[in-house]
Design a protein around this motif. Structure first.
Motif, PDB file in Angstrom:
ATOM      1  N   MET A 134       0.880  -1.079  -0.483  1.00 21.20           N
ATOM      2  CA  MET A 134      -0.289   0.232  -0.178  1.00 21.20           C
ATOM      3  C   MET A 134       0.647   0.768   0.146  1.00 21.20           C
ATOM      4  O   MET A 134       0.364   2.552   0.270  1.00 21.20           O
ATOM      5  CB  MET A 134      -1.281   0.140   1.492  1.00 21.20           C
ATOM      6  CG  MET A 134      -1.879  -0.896   1.050  1.00 21.20           C
ATOM      7  SD  MET A 134      -3.255  -0.911   2.243  1.00 21.20           S
ATOM      8  CE  MET A 134      -2.254  -1.923   3.589  1.00 21.20           C
ATOM      9  N   PHE A 150       1.315   7.305  -0.735  1.00 19.32           N
ATOM     10  CA  PHE A 150       0.528   6.230  -0.956  1.00 19.32           C
ATOM     11  C   PHE A 150      -0.229   5.573  -2.104  1.00 19.32           C
ATOM     12  O   PHE A 150      -0.259   6.432  -3.357  1.00 19.32           O
ATOM     13  CB  PHE A 150      -0.481   7.057  -0.309  1.00 19.32           C
ATOM     14  CG  PHE A 150      -0.106   7.710   1.354  1.00 19.32           C
ATOM     15  CD1 PHE A 150      -0.179   6.525   1.945  1.00 19.32           C
ATOM     16  CD2 PHE A 150       0.296   8.734   1.696  1.00 19.32           C
ATOM     17  CE1 PHE A 150      -0.167   7.549   3.535  1.00 19.32           C
ATOM     18  CE2 PHE A 150       0.524   9.206   2.479  1.00 19.32           C
ATOM     19  CZ  PHE A 150       0.410   8.307   3.876  1.00 19.32           C
ATOM     20  N   LEU A 155      -4.873   1.269  -1.197  1.00 19.76           N
ATOM     21  CA  LEU A 155      -5.610   1.240   0.140  1.00 19.76           C
ATOM     22  C   LEU A 155      -7.026   1.321  -0.466  1.00 19.76           C
ATOM     23  O   LEU A 155      -7.346   1.079   1.011  1.00 19.76           O
ATOM     24  CB  LEU A 155      -4.788   3.053   0.303  1.00 19.76           C
ATOM     25  CG  LEU A 155      -3.299   3.130   1.445  1.00 19.76           C
ATOM     26  CD1 LEU A 155      -3.178   4.725   1.209  1.00 19.76           C
ATOM     27  CD2 LEU A 155      -3.333   2.395   2.336  1.00 19.76           C
TER      28      LEU A 155
END
Length: 188
Positions: A134, A150, A155
């Motif tokens: 992630m 990210f 996610l």
């Protein structure tokens, strides 16, 4: 040492010290990946994904996969046998003495201490997998690149599947299949 002896020794050590199940083997497998050319850390995550989505314990499936990758069918057998043998030996010994000492304060204290240690090892393994799955740590150079850190689709997929699991409590294969289908759709 031949590759088969090395596979046996490394996976025997893993089986002996990875108390807590399959995910507790991950730190040991990372060490093996760093030490030998049999597989690398990225391949290890693929092995975990395959092991999670096939029947059987993750540690055994991962040992079989890693051993096969390193030394063919015999390598898979040797690595799996090396991983399982310590548990077999320990269970035979424990079965012989646990009934006699099950109320012993020292034995109870050992189990009291093992539970949080195992929980910590599983949490560390979960963190290692989550970090690779992630996050894009290779893109992170400082606070200015925080957005690139990210993996937003991963996610989001994690959050959706986690929510669905908590709400509906279906069999894990449903969520694994859902993740696989989402991965196909996201990458096409």
């Amino acid at each position: 040492m031949t590759i088969y002896l090395l596979l046996f020794v490394e996976f025997f050590k893993t089986g002996l010290f990875a108390v807590g199940g399959g995910l507790a083997t991950l730190p040991f497998l990372y060490d093996i990946a760093d030490k030998y050319p049999w597989f690398d850390r990225a391949m290890l995550l693929d092995m975990v994904a395959i092991a999670e989505s096939t029947p059987g314990p993750i540690g055994i499936n991962t040992a079989t996969y890693a051993g096969f990758h390193a030394g063919g069918i015999l390598g898979g057998f040797v690595a799996t046998f090396g991983l399982v043998l310590p548990s077999y030996i320990v269970i035979v010994i424990i079965a012989q003495v646990l009934a006699k000492f099950s109320k012993n304060p020292i034995v109870l204290a050992v189990f009291y201490g093992l539970r949080p240690a195992v929980t910590g090892m599983i949490a560390a393994a979960g963190y290692s997998v989550a970090k690779v799955a992630m996050l894009h740590t290779e893109n992170f150079t400082g606070l200015s690149s925080l957005a690139g850190l990210f993996n937003l689709p991963a996610l989001l997929l994690f959050a959706v599947l986690y929510f669905l699991y908590v709400k509906f409590k279906k069999h894990p294969i449903v969520y694994i299949a859902g993740g696989a289908i989402a991965g196909i759709l996201l990458k096409l």
